[in-house]
Every structure is written in C-alpha cells, then in structure tokens.
Scaffold this motif. Structure first.
Motif, short mmCIF file in Angstrom:
data_model
loop_
_atom_site.label_atom_id
_atom_site.label_comp_id
_atom_site.label_asym_id
_atom_site.label_seq_id
_atom_site.Cartn_x
_atom_site.Cartn_y
_atom_site.Cartn_z
N VAL A 250 -22.31 -2.48 64.50
CA VAL A 250 -23.36 -3.43 64.87
C VAL A 250 -23.65 -3.30 66.36
O VAL A 250 -22.73 -3.33 67.19
N VAL A 251 -24.93 -3.15 66.69
CA VAL A 251 -25.38 -3.08 68.08
C VAL A 251 -26.55 -4.04 68.26
O VAL A 251 -27.59 -3.88 67.63
N PRO A 280 -24.98 -14.37 56.85
CA PRO A 280 -24.58 -13.46 57.93
C PRO A 280 -23.27 -13.83 58.61
O PRO A 280 -23.15 -13.75 59.83
N ALA A 281 -22.29 -14.26 57.84
CA ALA A 281 -20.95 -14.54 58.38
C ALA A 281 -20.27 -13.22 58.73
O ALA A 281 -20.56 -12.19 58.11
N PRO A 282 -19.37 -13.21 59.71
CA PRO A 282 -18.78 -11.93 60.14
C PRO A 282 -18.17 -11.11 59.01
O PRO A 282 -18.40 -9.90 58.91
N HIS A 283 -17.38 -11.76 58.14
CA HIS A 283 -16.75 -10.97 57.09
C HIS A 283 -17.77 -10.45 56.09
O HIS A 283 -17.57 -9.39 55.47
N ALA A 348 -16.44 -18.16 60.51
CA ALA A 348 -17.90 -18.14 60.46
C ALA A 348 -18.55 -19.43 60.97
O ALA A 348 -19.77 -19.46 61.14
N TYR A 349 -17.74 -20.48 61.22
CA TYR A 349 -18.33 -21.77 61.59
C TYR A 349 -17.52 -22.43 62.71
O TYR A 349 -16.37 -22.11 62.93
#
Length: 464
Positions: A250-251, A280-283, A348-349
């Motif tokens: 990811v950039v 669009p949560a990190p995992h 994610a939160y």
C-alpha cells in the motif's frame, strides 16, 4: 474398491456419494446415533451406501482405503486400526485432487489462522471480474469433490483449505497458494504449534507459479523457504506498507503490485484504492492484497482486481456494521472466535467498547489485551470463560471499566449491548469481537451475531 468414509457430515456425505457413483463399495462410519444421523443414513442406504452408526472406532472388514472428514483427529482409534492393517487414510480434498480430469481447472489455494473465507471470496470475485469461470470451494462450504466431478467446467478454482484438510492431502499441488497468517489454534487437534504450522505449510508443496506469504508474519515466509516447489515458482510477499520488489503493498491509499508489474524493480502497478476494499479495516486490506497476489499470479489484469474488490461483499458477522445509535457505531464481528482474529478487529477502531467472552478453547488473553488496551473505552464480558479475559484486563488495562455479566443464557447478549451503550460515548464503536467460540451460549457464531444485531435493533428502536 472397498472404501470406509469417516464422518456423516457435509464432506463425508459428499465423498460417500461421489465414490459410490464411481463404483466403490462404500461404508460410512460415525459415532453418533441421533435422529439426524439416522435420517442421513437412510438417505445414503437408499443409494446403496452402507452406514454404521454408534461405532467410530472399528475398521470395517475388507477396507482398502479410509477417507476422513476434516475434523477427525489423527489419533482416532479408527485410524490406528487402519495403520495396523496397512490401509491409507486421506481426506476429501485429497480424493478430489486425485479424481480431477486431465483438463482440470488449476487450484489457487488459501489457508491461514484467520481470513481464509474472506480472502477466498475476494479472490473468486476478482477472477469473475476478469471474465473467468470460477467458484469458491473447499472449507468455505461447497465440497470440492462435488465441483471436481460436476458437469460445469471452470477455468480456475478458489480453494479455501483448513489445516485439517491439508493434513490429509499429501498429493495436493496448487498453481499458487497463500498462508495468510499463523497463530495458535486447534492445538488440541494437531498436538503442537509446530505440527499445526507444518500442516498449514503443506499448501506450498509443489506450487508451480507463486507462494504468497505475509511480510508481517515471518513464520509464513519460513514455510515458503521450507517448501519443495516447482522450478521457477516465486515467493511473493504482501504488506500493509510500501512494497519492495516481488511484493504487493500500500502506497498513499493505493494497493500496488511490485511482483507482477513489467518493471517491478523501478515501478509499481496500481491495482485499486484502499476504499475499494469493503470494509477497509487493516486486516481486510491484507486479505485483499493476498487475493490480488494470487489473481495476479494467474495473469489477471489490474482492472479486474479493482472491479472484483469493489464488487465483493463480506459474509455476515465479519466486522459487519449493524447500526449507528446515538452517535455510536455497533459492529458485529462474531466470526472473531480466537484472539488473533479479535486483535485484528480491535485494531480497526478507536475508541472501543468491547463485548468479549465465550469458550476460550485453551487460549490466553494477556497479549491481546496488552496490545489493545489503549483503544478500549470499556469492556463487557459474557460467556463461560469471561474470567480469563477479566484477569488479563486487570493485569494490563486496570484503568478500563469492566462489566462482568454473570450469565450464559442467550438473553445475556441484550444485556451486554445495553451495558455497552451505557459505557459508550458519541464517536465510539461498540465492537462484539468475542475472541472465543460461541457454543457455551449459542449454536454457532452466526446465532451469536444474530443475537447481537437483534439487540442493537431493539436499542435503536427505543432510541428513535
């Protein structure tokens, strides 16, 4: 051939019917003897398949091969009897692999402690967006034998595989495969973390194009290093950071490819935006990158990766937004049945009122709580093993308010939601990510998620 099928579940019934249809003499054995078992046995008997209920330990006379359902432990007496008789034991995935035809669709295979189903579904969506005939199969619910022997032809299969299935599939050789992550799970079945990891690593054996690993989880890369693959097969990493050559990453909010781009040493190929990933949560972004890597290994164009991710909708109870009530978001991640999944969800939160607890399955919670403590506004504990989480909170987050609901009836979820609402402030997230299994209070994680959603809807109706 005389074949014994161990287990009268979905995969066992599928294997029995497929093998009988090919001319095998099939006997199904199962230790259960309930009304459901008898109904299934009667259905199979009508098709000429023998079923023995109430005895899962004795090897039927004349057995030449045992085909096991995934959940049966390697130490089962039936398998010991098979070993003594010199009879091989394999799983339904192994049978599917052996039975595929000469023009069979290649397999893109996915395993990992968490995220398997979501990644498999994302991959199928991407492949479909590329115009390829595909289906998500395996541990995801559709028995792979049914697809391999079915009339419909596919260009490629997205195959979710559990550690159980991989244990019993020694011949499997995928086109490309990924181990998403590794964390302690099912150790009672495998016997040790090393054995669990080794079974996960079987997915890389004989890969022909790509072994995809998680840069943030070095154990997955070690499994790639240990694998015996075809000449020319590449190691491809995925990362939430900027990727190096032979990686996806990811950039500046863009998912990019430096593994399959034409000039990967100098340039990155744009695939999609982070906002194309739902949610669009990190995992989940990591899941998307893994799916994209497998699709790109199969030659899928960048635009299809973007379109497939945009089209994808996750199954229920996977970081699912239920409602906003009084400025507070209520999120159902009932599928977070272990600490690794819960940690990903908590990341994610912020800030969070966390609803947690259930059956711990031997897990410990100190590491999870220590890493997530700064995000917690409060915690509501439910379920049989909630005290284990409470003790970890006392050690690592003593400043966080904790409500301990001393009940395990299904109505406890409504009380938990109301307690969480009392602790939450506008802008907070109430997150039900239990880090535990559900069977102490509910039939499965789906029922637990439904109870949470219903309780939230009741709260919303009262607040309207």
């Amino acid at each position: 051939m005389h074949i014994t099928v161990a287990g009268l579940g979905v995969s066992g019934v599928s294997a029995a019917r497929a093998l009988a249809g090919l001319g095998a003499v099939v006997t199904v054995v199962d230790g259960g003897d309930s009304d459901t078992h008898r109904t299934r046995a009667a259905e199979l008997a009508a098709e000429g398949i023998s079923v023995r209920l109430g005895d899962a330990e004795t090897l039927p006379p004349g057995t030449e091969l045992v085909v096991t359902s995934p959940g049966w432990k390697p130490a089962s007496p039936l398998f010991a009897a098979a070993a003594e008789a010199g009879v091989d034991v394999v799983g339904d995935v192994e049978i599917a692999w052996r039975l595929r035809g000469p023009d069979a669709a290649p397999w893109l295979a996915i395993t990992g402690t968490n995220g398997k189903t979501t990644t498999t579904q994302m991959l199928a969506s991407i492949l479909s967006a590329a115009g390829l005939r595909t289906v998500a199969v395996g541990n995801i619910g559709t028995p792979i034998i049914d697809v391999v022997l079915g009339d419909e032809k596919y260009d490629v299969l997205a195959v979710e595989l559990s550690s159980y299935q991989l244990h019993w599939a020694p011949s499997l050789r995928a086109h490309s495969a990924v181990v998403l992550n590794l964390a302690p799970d099912h150790l009672d079945w495998h016997g040790s973390m090393a054995a669990y990891a080794a079974d996960k690593g079987r997915i890389y054996e004989g890969n022909t194009v790509a072994c995809v690993y998680n840069v943030a989880d070095p154990a997955t890369e070690e499994l790639v290093r240990a694998a015996d693959v075809e000449e020319g097969c590449r190691a491809i990493g995925f990362t939430l950071g900027a990727p190096g050559p032979s990686q996806l990453g990811v950039v500046e909010g863009i998912l990019v490819d430096r593994a399959f781009a034409r000039n990967r040493h100098q340039q990155a190929q744009e695939l999609a935006e982070v906002t194309d990933v739902n949610p669009p949560a990190p995992h989940n972004i990591a899941n998307a990158l893994a799916a994209a890597a497998l699709a790109r290994a199969f030659g899928v164009a960048p635009a299809a990766v973007r379109d497939g991710l945009r089209n994808f909708r996750p199954d229920a109870h996977r970081i699912e937004h239920v409602a906003d009530v009084g400025g507070v978001a209520y999120i159902d991640d009932s599928k977070a049945t272990n600490t690794h999944a819960a940690e990903a969800s908590l990341a994610a939160y912020e800030p969070i009122v966390w609803i947690a607890g259930g059956l711990a399955k031997g897990a410990t919670f100190d590491e999870l709580v220590a890493r997530s403590a700064k995000r917690l506004r409060g915690v509501v504990l439910i379920g049989a093993d909630r005290a284990l989480i409470g003790e970890a909170l006392a050690r690592h987050a003593p400043q966080v308010p904790v409500v301990d609901l001393d009940r395990t009836d299904t109505g406890a979820m409504s009380a938990a939601v109301r307690e969480a609402a009392r602790l939450a402030r506008p802008g907070d997230t109430v997150l039900m990510a239990p880090a535990c299994a559900s069977m102490d209070m509910f039939a499965n994680y789906n029922k637990r998620g439904e109870a949470f959603a219903e309780a939230v809807r009741e709260l919303a109706a009262e607040s309207a």
